[in-house]
Structures are given as structure tokens and as C-alpha cells.
Design an enzyme around this catalytic site. Structure first.
Site, PDB file in Angstrom:
ATOM      1  N   SER A 133       0.857  -1.191   0.011  1.00 51.56           N
ATOM      2  CA  SER A 133      -0.180  -0.011  -0.009  1.00 51.56           C
ATOM      3  C   SER A 133       1.011   1.215  -0.125  1.00 51.56           C
ATOM      4  O   SER A 133       1.892   1.070   0.401  1.00 51.56           O
ATOM      5  CB  SER A 133      -0.955  -0.133   1.260  1.00 51.56           C
ATOM      6  OG  SER A 133      -1.630   1.088   1.517  1.00 51.56           O
ATOM      7  N   TYR A 146      -2.108  -0.197  10.901  1.00 51.13           N
ATOM      8  CA  TYR A 146      -1.906  -0.694   9.368  1.00 51.13           C
ATOM      9  C   TYR A 146      -0.927  -0.417   8.517  1.00 51.13           C
ATOM     10  O   TYR A 146      -0.447  -1.166   7.948  1.00 51.13           O
ATOM     11  CB  TYR A 146      -3.242   0.098   8.402  1.00 51.13           C
ATOM     12  CG  TYR A 146      -3.424  -0.355   7.140  1.00 51.13           C
ATOM     13  CD1 TYR A 146      -3.702  -1.606   6.908  1.00 51.13           C
ATOM     14  CD2 TYR A 146      -3.254   0.545   6.243  1.00 51.13           C
ATOM     15  CE1 TYR A 146      -3.979  -2.007   5.460  1.00 51.13           C
ATOM     16  CE2 TYR A 146      -3.284   0.379   4.908  1.00 51.13           C
ATOM     17  CZ  TYR A 146      -3.606  -1.101   4.713  1.00 51.13           C
ATOM     18  OH  TYR A 146      -3.868  -1.452   3.235  1.00 51.13           O
TER      19      TYR A 146
END
Length: 241
Positions: A133, A146
Site C-alpha cells: 500500500s 495498518y
């Protein structure tokens, strides 16, 4: 020329579902792994093995890979795509959500990698694409844990690449920005979800079609084995961070 086996985790939705379609259309036999296998079955793909596996279960992961290899031959490509995004602040988020992200986003990648890596090294051929990501190399508010897991994906990918590049095995990282997937729905904090919708309005109310990420994965894999796109970042043009 006969196409080799492709293993995709998290294949029931989002990037994984689109990757299943793209690699199927490219002629590859597939092992598609997810917990919601009924959603994969609805795609009506042929030359496919579908298995209900939690990627945090190393034994089940290995068993499904062994079964697919027995039917289709060696794994040419593993896409470690399964992931969860449970956004929140460290001081008020349930620590179980932290552990869930660590288990799926990091341990799941390790389990998948271990299930194929020795065979790839022995054959001196094979590719692993780890889906990370933008949050794996830059920080965002509400993303602490995250981001920590995705930074971890970058670190383990680069370390593994250094260790096995001499065996002609590729370890690649694909880092998407904002996309139209189910990831945000995992978040239990409604205010964070609402704020995301407001932010997405700055991009016209729509982020990125996951099909573009799937096509990027196919492009990375389709290059000759002696060439590696070590990392590719793909995001909406209007995403400014």
C-alpha cells in the site's frame, strides 16, 4: 506455450477478484484462496482450484498449494494479496484489531511465501508479488498499525529479494493508493469511514478501479524472468498524498 500456476490470496473481492479474472483471461491455471469461496465460485472461471483457507493457518495454506501443484504443476506466481485495514487510533482502538492486521497482513504473507519459496529456489524460477500500500512507505492519520504492517511487507519483501535474487526468483511489491475495494468496510470506527468519504470527494467521489491494479500485476509478471520491477506504486491521478 503452457501457462504456469498462479496462486492468489484474498481472491473473493477487490484486487484479488480482479486479478483472478485478469490472470484467468491470460490463460493461467489458478489456485484461488479466500474465506468466502462462494464469491469466487460466482465468477464461473474454468481451470481453477478454489480453496477456503485462512492465510494465518500455515498448514492449511501449504496443503492447498500442494494440492494445486499436484494438479497443475509448479507455482510460477504467488500473489500475497489478502489483507485487512482496521483504521483507528492506538489509544482507543481494540488491541485485537491490531493483532488481526498483524496476523493477516504480515503472517499471511510469510505463510504464503514459505509455501512456495523452496520450490522456486530449486527451479531457479518463480515470482512473488506482495500487495502492499502507499501506507507502506508514508504515514496517514488513523493508519498507525495498518501502516506498520505494510511497512513490514516492504521490509520483508526487500530482505527476501536480497536473499534469493541470485536464484533468479523475483520478489516484487505492488503498492496501490485509494481504490474501490471493501478494505474500508473492515474499519469499525464510523467517523473514520465518514471522513474518508469526504476525502474521496476531493477526487470526484471515486478513487481507483481495482482492475487497474490487477492489470499492473499482470504487467509486472509478464516481463522476462531476468527483469524485476522491484516496486510499483499505482494510485488515482487526483490523489494528492
Amino acid at each position: 506455450m503452457e501457462k504456469g500456476l498462479v496462486v492468489i490470496t484474498g481472491a473473493s473481492s477487490g484486487f484479488g477478484k480482479e486479478m483472478a479474472r485478469v490472470f484467468h483471461d491470460a490463460g493461467h491455471p489458478l489456485l484461488l484462496i479466500a474465506r468466502r469461496t462462494e464469491l469466487i465460485e460466482a465468477l464461473n472461471l474454468d481451470n481453477v482450484m478454489i480453496r477456503k483457507v485462512d492465510v494465518t493457518d500455515a498448514d492449511a495454506f501449504q496443503s492447498s498449494v500442494n494440492e494445486a501443484v499436484a494438479q497443475f504443476g509448479p507455482v510460477d506466481l504467488l500473489i500475497n494479496n489478502a489483507g485487512v485495514m482496521l483504521l483507528g487510533n492506538i489509544w482507543n482502538q481494540d488491541p485485537q484489531e491490531w493483532q488481526t492486521m498483524i496476523n493477516v497482513n504480515v503472517s499471511g504473507v510469510l505463510n504464503g511465501t514459505r509455501s512456495v519459496i523452496e520450490s522456486m529456489i530449486e527451479r531457479e524460477s518463480g515470482t512473488i508479488i506482495n500487495i502492499s500500500s502507499i501506507a507502506g512507505f508514508k504515514t496517514f492519520t488513523n493508519h498507525a498499525v495498518y501502516s506498520a504492517t505494510k511497512y513490514g511487507v516492504h521490509a520483508l519483501s526487500e530482505t527476501l529479494r536480497q536473499e534469493i535474487s541470485g536464484s533468479n526468483v523475483r520478489v516484487l511489491v505492488l503498492s496501490p493508493g485509494a481504490a474501490e475495494t471493501e478494505l474500508l468496510s473492515h474499519t469499525s470506527n464510523q467517523k473514520i469511514k465518514d471522513d474518508y468519504v469526504v476525502w474521496k470527494d476531493t477526487m470526484g467521489g471515486y478513487s481507483m478501479d481495482p482492475r487497474h491494479v490487477a492489470n499492473a500485476a499482470l504487467m509486472m509478471f509478464s516481463l522476462p524472468q531476468e527483469v524485476s520491477i522491484r516496486e510499483l506504486v499505482i494510485a488515482p491521478t487526483k490523489q494528492d498524498n
